[in-house]
Design an enzyme around this catalytic site. Structure first.
Site, PDB file in Angstrom:
ATOM      1  N   SER A 156       0.845  -1.194   0.000  1.00  0.00           N
ATOM      2  CA  SER A 156       0.000   0.000   0.000  1.00  0.00           C
ATOM      3  C   SER A 156       0.880   1.243   0.000  1.00  0.00           C
ATOM      4  O   SER A 156       2.012   1.217   0.489  1.00  0.00           O
ATOM      5  CB  SER A 156      -0.892   0.000   1.248  1.00  0.00           C
ATOM      6  OG  SER A 156      -1.489   1.268   1.456  1.00  0.00           O
ATOM      7  N   TYR A 169      -1.454  -2.202   9.984  1.00  0.00           N
ATOM      8  CA  TYR A 169      -1.555  -2.373   8.539  1.00  0.00           C
ATOM      9  C   TYR A 169      -0.322  -1.800   7.837  1.00  0.00           C
ATOM     10  O   TYR A 169       0.288  -2.450   6.986  1.00  0.00           O
ATOM     11  CB  TYR A 169      -2.826  -1.685   8.038  1.00  0.00           C
ATOM     12  CG  TYR A 169      -3.045  -1.761   6.553  1.00  0.00           C
ATOM     13  CD1 TYR A 169      -3.493  -2.926   5.949  1.00  0.00           C
ATOM     14  CD2 TYR A 169      -2.809  -0.650   5.748  1.00  0.00           C
ATOM     15  CE1 TYR A 169      -3.708  -2.995   4.583  1.00  0.00           C
ATOM     16  CE2 TYR A 169      -3.019  -0.707   4.376  1.00  0.00           C
ATOM     17  CZ  TYR A 169      -3.467  -1.880   3.804  1.00  0.00           C
ATOM     18  OH  TYR A 169      -3.676  -1.945   2.449  1.00  0.00           O
ATOM     19  N   ALA A 171       2.635  -1.200   9.136  1.00  0.00           N
ATOM     20  CA  ALA A 171       3.826  -1.970   9.512  1.00  0.00           C
ATOM     21  C   ALA A 171       3.915  -3.255   8.687  1.00  0.00           C
ATOM     22  O   ALA A 171       4.988  -3.620   8.199  1.00  0.00           O
ATOM     23  CB  ALA A 171       3.787  -2.296  11.003  1.00  0.00           C
TER      24      ALA A 171
END
Length: 285
Positions: A156, A169, A171
């Site tokens: 992402s 998320y 990490a």
């Protein structure tokens, strides 16, 4: 000669389909980006193994793609369970006899600040993003080595600079980039491609849910439609990334801006995020 299961069309000769004979395993492909990525690969002649955790939805996706004339199989599996991932790879081999491409797409996201999160929820989100990619790869690696295949981790743009309310998320997604780099070094010379796609804001299925601080499923935070790419657009970029065997693809102008600012002017990047957090709280909460 037509490929088994393909509808007879002008483009269905096996010599004109770029991915004919290739087998792709796409985790988290019962819905959303994963489903559209599976469709994109099928259109170019690949056989695809679908995966998910919701039996009815997974079967509906399998039937829809099969009805379009594509070669697909499906395996219900939790990718944070290594034994289940061994079964996922076994499904590919049983149906198609080989495995060339792995796209580690399955993950869980969140909508919660770190100070409020239960430790078990943090771990659940992190496990889905890290072990949910590591375990399928570990199970598939011998076959990918034999095929000199391709591995793509779906990350992402939030992994490039962090995002408030997305600690676990971010990490997990950031870990995938370092994992890909390490594997590139360890397996240099094997012919296997390791890449990462950093996805930006994308249109979601209406019932898309993420976890709140207590682990309850809640709708994803607000995203302006004008900032979002369609699932089909993102799938096309993932397909191009794999075909070109790219190391990294960052989707959207915003993602590329984040990458440049984080690398060259990190304090400016933090100021932009903190300002947006104050002025656009519904973007994070």
């Amino acid at each position: 000669m037509l490929l088994p299961g393909l509808k007879p069309t002008a483009m269905s000769d096996k010599n004109t389909l770029p991915l004919a004979g290739q087998v792709a395993l796409i985790t988290g492909s019962e819905s959303g980006i994963g489903r559209e990525t599976a469709r994109a690969f099928c259109r170019l002649g690949a056989a695809v193994v679908l995966n998910g955790r919701q039996a009815e939805r997974l079967e509906a996706t399998r039937q829809a793609l099969a009805a379009e004339g594509y070669r697909v199989a499906a395996c219900l599996a939790d990718v944070t369970d290594y034994t289940a991932c061994e079964g996922l790879v076994a499904t590919a081999l049983a149906h198609f006899g080989r495995l060339d491409i792995l796209i580690a797409n399955a993950s869980i996201s969140q909508r919660a600040y770190f100070a409020d999160m239960q430790p078990a929820v943090f771990r659940q989100v992190l496990d889905s993003n890290v072990y949910g990619a590591v375990y399928p790869l570990k199970a598939a690696l011998p076959h990918l080595l034999a095929a000199q295949g391709s591995v793509t981790f779906i990350s992402s743009i939030s992994a490039l600079n962090g995002m408030p309310s997305g600690s676990a998320y971010c990490a997990g997604k950031a870990a995938l980039a370092n994992l890909a780099h390490t594997l590139r070094l360890e397996l240099a010379g094997t012919g296997v491609h390791f890449g990462v796609v950093h996805i930006g804001f994308t249109q979601n299925d209406p019932d898309k849910r993420v976890l709140d601080a207590a682990g309850r499923p809640v709708p994803i935070a607000h995203r302006s439609p004008r900032w979002q790419k369609s699932q089909a657009e993102v799938a096309a970029i993932i397909l191009s990334h794999v075909r070109r065997r790219r190391r990294r693809t960052v989707i959207s102008a915003l993602g590329r801006f984040i990458l440049v600012v984080h690398s060259l002017l990190p304090r400016l990047g933090d100021w932009v995020v903190l300002t947006s957090q104050r002025r656009m709280r519904n973007f994070y909460e």
